[in-house]
Design a protein around this motif. Structure first.
Motif, PDB file in Angstrom:
ATOM      1  N   VAL A  50      66.352  18.394  37.713  1.00 25.47           N
ATOM      2  CA  VAL A  50      65.732  17.976  36.446  1.00 25.47           C
ATOM      3  C   VAL A  50      66.803  18.026  35.367  1.00 25.47           C
ATOM      4  O   VAL A  50      67.339  19.099  35.067  1.00 25.47           O
ATOM      5  N   ILE A  51      67.148  16.885  34.820  1.00 27.80           N
ATOM      6  CA  ILE A  51      68.257  16.823  33.856  1.00 27.80           C
ATOM      7  C   ILE A  51      67.872  15.996  32.634  1.00 27.80           C
ATOM      8  O   ILE A  51      66.947  15.189  32.664  1.00 27.80           O
ATOM      9  N   ASP A  52      68.618  16.242  31.557  1.00 22.80           N
ATOM     10  CA  ASP A  52      68.421  15.447  30.345  1.00 22.80           C
ATOM     11  C   ASP A  52      69.539  14.418  30.229  1.00 22.80           C
ATOM     12  O   ASP A  52      70.337  14.236  31.143  1.00 22.80           O
ATOM     13  N   GLY A  53      69.606  13.745  29.090  1.00 22.25           N
ATOM     14  CA  GLY A  53      70.532  12.641  28.920  1.00 22.25           C
ATOM     15  C   GLY A  53      71.900  13.001  28.375  1.00 22.25           C
ATOM     16  O   GLY A  53      72.639  12.104  27.942  1.00 22.25           O
ATOM     17  N   TRP A  54      72.262  14.304  28.389  1.00 20.29           N
ATOM     18  CA  TRP A  54      73.551  14.704  27.823  1.00 20.29           C
ATOM     19  C   TRP A  54      74.723  14.009  28.516  1.00 20.29           C
ATOM     20  O   TRP A  54      75.618  13.463  27.866  1.00 20.29           O
ATOM     21  N   GLY A  55      74.725  14.014  29.831  1.00 22.06           N
ATOM     22  CA  GLY A  55      75.833  13.401  30.561  1.00 22.06           C
ATOM     23  C   GLY A  55      75.945  11.915  30.294  1.00 22.06           C
ATOM     24  O   GLY A  55      77.047  11.383  30.097  1.00 22.06           O
ATOM     25  N   VAL A  73      53.025  12.016  40.071  1.00 22.24           N
ATOM     26  CA  VAL A  73      54.059  10.977  40.045  1.00 22.24           C
ATOM     27  C   VAL A  73      55.386  11.508  40.597  1.00 22.24           C
ATOM     28  O   VAL A  73      56.227  10.741  41.060  1.00 22.24           O
ATOM     29  N   PHE A  74      55.548  12.841  40.583  1.00 23.41           N
ATOM     30  CA  PHE A  74      56.801  13.456  41.029  1.00 23.41           C
ATOM     31  C   PHE A  74      56.779  13.897  42.498  1.00 23.41           C
ATOM     32  O   PHE A  74      57.729  14.533  42.951  1.00 23.41           O
ATOM     33  N   ARG A  75      55.722  13.583  43.237  1.00 26.37           N
ATOM     34  CA  ARG A  75      55.704  14.019  44.632  1.00 26.37           C
ATOM     35  C   ARG A  75      56.869  13.350  45.387  1.00 26.37           C
ATOM     36  O   ARG A  75      57.101  12.156  45.266  1.00 26.37           O
ATOM     37  N   ASN A  76      57.628  14.151  46.080  1.00 27.16           N
ATOM     38  CA  ASN A  76      58.803  13.702  46.848  1.00 27.16           C
ATOM     39  C   ASN A  76      59.948  13.197  45.967  1.00 27.16           C
ATOM     40  O   ASN A  76      60.889  12.573  46.466  1.00 27.16           O
ATOM     41  N   THR A  77      59.895  13.450  44.667  1.00 28.46           N
ATOM     42  CA  THR A  77      60.990  13.062  43.769  1.00 28.46           C
ATOM     43  C   THR A  77      62.128  14.073  43.872  1.00 28.46           C
ATOM     44  O   THR A  77      61.901  15.286  43.843  1.00 28.46           O
ATOM     45  N   SER A  78      63.353  13.568  43.962  1.00 27.85           N
ATOM     46  CA  SER A  78      64.517  14.458  44.062  1.00 27.85           C
ATOM     47  C   SER A  78      65.263  14.589  42.734  1.00 27.85           C
ATOM     48  O   SER A  78      66.037  15.528  42.545  1.00 27.85           O
ATOM     49  N   LEU A  79      65.029  13.648  41.812  1.00 26.16           N
ATOM     50  CA  LEU A  79      65.726  13.677  40.526  1.00 26.16           C
ATOM     51  C   LEU A  79      64.816  13.171  39.422  1.00 26.16           C
ATOM     52  O   LEU A  79      64.250  12.077  39.522  1.00 26.16           O
ATOM     53  N   ALA A  80      64.662  13.959  38.363  1.00 31.87           N
ATOM     54  CA  ALA A  80      63.932  13.548  37.160  1.00 31.87           C
ATOM     55  C   ALA A  80      64.886  13.617  35.985  1.00 31.87           C
ATOM     56  O   ALA A  80      65.535  14.642  35.759  1.00 31.87           O
ATOM     57  N   LEU A  81      64.984  12.523  35.252  1.00 33.37           N
ATOM     58  CA  LEU A  81      65.944  12.414  34.153  1.00 33.37           C
ATOM     59  C   LEU A  81      65.246  11.974  32.876  1.00 33.37           C
ATOM     60  O   LEU A  81      64.565  10.946  32.855  1.00 33.37           O
ATOM     61  N   ASP A  82      65.398  12.741  31.816  1.00 41.24           N
ATOM     62  CA  ASP A  82      64.948  12.344  30.485  1.00 41.24           C
ATOM     63  C   ASP A  82      66.169  11.836  29.733  1.00 41.24           C
ATOM     64  O   ASP A  82      67.139  12.578  29.562  1.00 41.24           O
ATOM     65  N   LEU A  83      66.163  10.583  29.305  1.00 40.70           N
ATOM     66  CA  LEU A  83      67.327  10.036  28.600  1.00 40.70           C
ATOM     67  C   LEU A  83      67.583  10.747  27.280  1.00 40.70           C
ATOM     68  O   LEU A  83      68.694  10.706  26.746  1.00 40.70           O
ATOM     69  N   TYR A  84      66.562  11.398  26.734  1.00 42.81           N
ATOM     70  CA  TYR A  84      66.743  12.221  25.535  1.00 42.81           C
ATOM     71  C   TYR A  84      67.488  13.495  25.935  1.00 42.81           C
ATOM     72  O   TYR A  84      67.224  14.079  26.981  1.00 42.81           O
TER      73      TYR A  84
END
Length: 282
Positions: A248-253, A217-228
């Motif tokens: 790859v980032i979480d939901g802190w921001g 599902v992440f092929r060619n994905t540039s950003l993955a965000l977990d709202l947690y």
């Protein structure tokens, strides 16, 4: 002696919440005294507790999972954006009326586009989950005019309902994004490619649960965000990292930015979020 402003965050689970610390930082900037509690509730005692909170002089509530849809009916009035999302993350007392609003979407978009310098326009986005968290962010994402948004959920019927509902909302423009409902299976998602993948489920709050996503599902994905938000990578973030997603980032921001918007609603003061964003909750 000036009375402290009474605030709280409610949810289940709630022990991980950093909201009290965030709002204490904002209060220090504003030069005001607040009392900020975090309270774990169940659906059975939610209504009574919220009513009692405001009767006892409470000013504002932050609402997290799983109550964003349940609290909608507890407001006397809701904002235009909450009318669209049908989910709220903030309640507050304004001149004796309890007002409901949703600051999640503006918080997410500000964090991505300004803090992270990530454009959403013309991007293909996958939003995993079709509950209150998804509802809270979809209108703001749509306003950024992405190419498409796929809403994927274990129960595809729920994804279909939310896709149909948001496709007909007044926020749709002449250059409307394509909203698509899907299940989470490999077969359902194998023909899509996503620039951005967002986990808007509660799975990351429970170590015993898993999305069972296929890495493809992440092929060619540039950003993955977990709202947690988490100090450590969640299973979703681990999977994205293994798939070599560059951001790859979480939901802190998002948490800090939506909190700043909520604090403004409660106090009229716009806090600076830059230091908290940089600290990432440390």
């Amino acid at each position: 002696m000036v009375k402290k402003i009474k605030l709280a965050v409610i949810g289940s689970p709630i022990s991980h919440s950093r909201s009290p610390e965030i709002h204490q930082d904002f209060a220090y900037q504003a030069g005001i005294d607040i009392e900020f509690s975090k309270v774990e509730l169940s659906k059975s005692n939610l209504d009574d507790w919220v009513h009692s909170f405001f009767l006892d002089g409470g000013k504002g509530l932050s609402i997290t999972l799983p109550f964003k849809e349940d609290c909608l009916s507890l407001a006397d009035e809701i904002s235009d954006r909450a009318e669209i999302t049908k989910a709220i993350n903030v309640l507050f007392n304004s001149k004796g009326k309890i007002l409901g609003d949703c600051t999640d979407g503006v918080g997410l978009v500000k964090d991505l586009t300004i803090n992270k310098n990530q454009s959403i326009k013309e991007k293909s986005i996958l939003v995993i989950g079709a509950g209150g968290a998804s509802r809270g962010i979809l209108p703001a994402l749509l306003k950024e005019q992405p190419k498409s948004i796929v809403i994927a959920n274990r129960t595809v019927e729920k994804a279909e309902r939310i896709a149909k509902e948001f496709s007909s909302k007044a926020l749709q423009t002449s250059k409307s994004s394509n909203l698509i409902a899907s299940s989470l299976s490999f077969e359902a998602l194998k023909d899509f490619e996503f620039d951005v993948v967002i986990n808007a489920t509660s799975v990351s709050t429970n170590p015993s649960q898993n999305l069972n996503l296929d890495e493809s599902v992440f092929r060619n994905t540039s950003l993955a965000l977990d709202l947690y938000y988490s100090q450590a990578f969640t299973p979703f973030m681990d999977l994205a990292d293994r798939a070599k997603v560059p951001n790859v980032i979480d939901g802190w921001g998002m948490l800090v930015e939506q909190a700043a918007e909520s604090f403004f609603l409660w106090t009229g003061f716009k806090p600076d979020t830059s230091e908290l964003i940089a600290k990432h909750g440390e």
